[in-house]
Design a protein around this motif. Sequence first.
Motif, short mmCIF file in Angstrom:
data_model
loop_
_atom_site.label_atom_id
_atom_site.label_comp_id
_atom_site.label_asym_id
_atom_site.label_seq_id
_atom_site.Cartn_x
_atom_site.Cartn_y
_atom_site.Cartn_z
N ILE A 103 0.88 -0.97 -0.37
CA ILE A 103 -0.32 -0.15 0.16
C ILE A 103 0.61 1.08 -0.02
CG2 ILE A 103 -1.66 1.34 1.28
CD1 ILE A 103 -2.64 -1.25 -0.05
N PRO A 104 0.99 2.31 -0.47
CA PRO A 104 1.54 3.25 -0.95
C PRO A 104 1.02 4.54 -0.29
CG PRO A 104 -0.05 3.24 -3.07
CD PRO A 104 -0.40 1.85 -2.26
N THR A 105 1.58 4.84 0.83
CA THR A 105 1.68 6.40 1.61
C THR A 105 2.55 7.89 0.58
OG1 THR A 105 2.85 5.18 3.32
CG2 THR A 105 1.84 8.03 3.50
N PHE A 106 1.00 7.94 0.43
CA PHE A 106 1.09 9.15 -0.68
C PHE A 106 1.68 10.59 0.32
CE2 PHE A 106 -0.69 8.39 -4.96
CZ PHE A 106 -0.88 6.73 -4.38
N GLY A 107 2.67 11.60 -0.41
CA GLY A 107 2.60 12.82 -0.09
C GLY A 107 1.10 13.83 0.32
N ARG A 108 1.25 14.66 0.48
CA ARG A 108 0.43 15.93 0.43
C ARG A 108 0.33 16.55 -1.13
NH1 ARG A 108 -0.84 17.34 5.63
NH2 ARG A 108 -2.67 18.84 4.82
N GLY A 109 1.42 16.05 -2.22
CA GLY A 109 1.03 16.35 -3.09
C GLY A 109 1.46 18.42 -3.42
N THR A 110 2.29 18.61 -4.89
CA THR A 110 2.62 19.78 -4.87
C THR A 110 1.79 19.78 -7.03
OG1 THR A 110 4.95 19.54 -4.84
CG2 THR A 110 5.02 21.12 -6.09
N SER A 111 0.98 20.75 -6.46
CA SER A 111 0.80 21.98 -7.61
C SER A 111 1.83 22.89 -8.12
CB SER A 111 -0.13 22.93 -6.77
OG SER A 111 -1.27 23.30 -7.92
N LEU A 112 1.73 22.00 -9.21
CA LEU A 112 2.39 22.89 -10.69
C LEU A 112 1.72 23.28 -11.40
CD1 LEU A 112 5.63 22.76 -12.53
CD2 LEU A 112 4.73 21.25 -13.60
N ILE A 113 2.24 24.73 -11.76
CA ILE A 113 1.39 26.00 -12.42
C ILE A 113 1.43 25.95 -13.32
CG2 ILE A 113 -0.11 28.26 -12.55
CD1 ILE A 113 -0.24 27.33 -9.49
N VAL A 114 2.24 26.16 -14.82
CA VAL A 114 2.85 26.00 -16.04
C VAL A 114 2.33 27.79 -16.81
CG1 VAL A 114 4.26 25.66 -18.35
CG2 VAL A 114 3.73 24.06 -16.29
N HIS A 115 2.88 28.62 -16.35
CA HIS A 115 2.62 29.60 -16.75
C HIS A 115 3.05 29.68 -18.83
CE1 HIS A 115 0.85 31.44 -13.06
NE2 HIS A 115 1.78 31.37 -13.21
N PRO A 116 2.59 30.90 -19.42
CA PRO A 116 2.34 30.75 -20.55
C PRO A 116 3.24 32.03 -21.21
CG PRO A 116 0.41 31.75 -20.55
CD PRO A 116 0.51 31.48 -18.83
#
Lengths: 116, 113
Positions: A103-116
Amino acid sequence: AQSVTQLDSQVPVFEEAPVELRCNYSSSVSVYLFWYVQYPNQGLQLLLKYLSGSTLVKSINGFEAEFNKSQTSFHLRKPSVHISDTAEYFCAVSDQKSGGSYIPTFGRGTSLIVHP
Amino acid sequence: KAGVTQTPRYLIKTRGQQVTLSCSPISGHRSVSWYQQTPGQGLQFLFEYFSETQRNKGNFPGRFSGRQFSNSRSEMNVSTLELGDSALYLCASSGWSVNTEAFFGQGTRLTVV
């Protein structure tokens, strides 16, 4: 129990710039490491994984991650991002649990936002 | 082959009600895991079923329960819903070992009002 730390909750970057999403995990004898990506209103998709062997693993869309045992890290990198890479990225760590499951344990996540 | 199917995609319930969510894993996969995803807590593991038996359990109250049928389809049930149960519930299916990745469904968005 395993724990996973994703040091940045949000990473804004301009298109075609390089990016690194950081992931550290708590130490264990042997671990299996994953990066998943989640697009809006979707489930998670596996981006790449490290099980054994070469410490540098690559995905088909240009991402790569390096397993560093001494630093207990598995950072995700891409030399040149696209607008379409905008998503939530989750680092996950798995080791064998009771009953033989992983069972994987997940991190809280990182939101990658790519701007033009 | 077909992916992991979760139904329904969206659900609105009232506090105190109960809800049942369904997950059909990829054909041949016998392990089904459930996760709760919220902005504040991230992805939290609820439980895993394998061959109709709960094999692992996360740290959730007894109001959260699940089961797995002989065809590997799984359901999770939440009784006496609370506002804090509002979340995206994700189901993942996988094969025998860590070499077989976990495949996720699109999730069920539960809103408790």
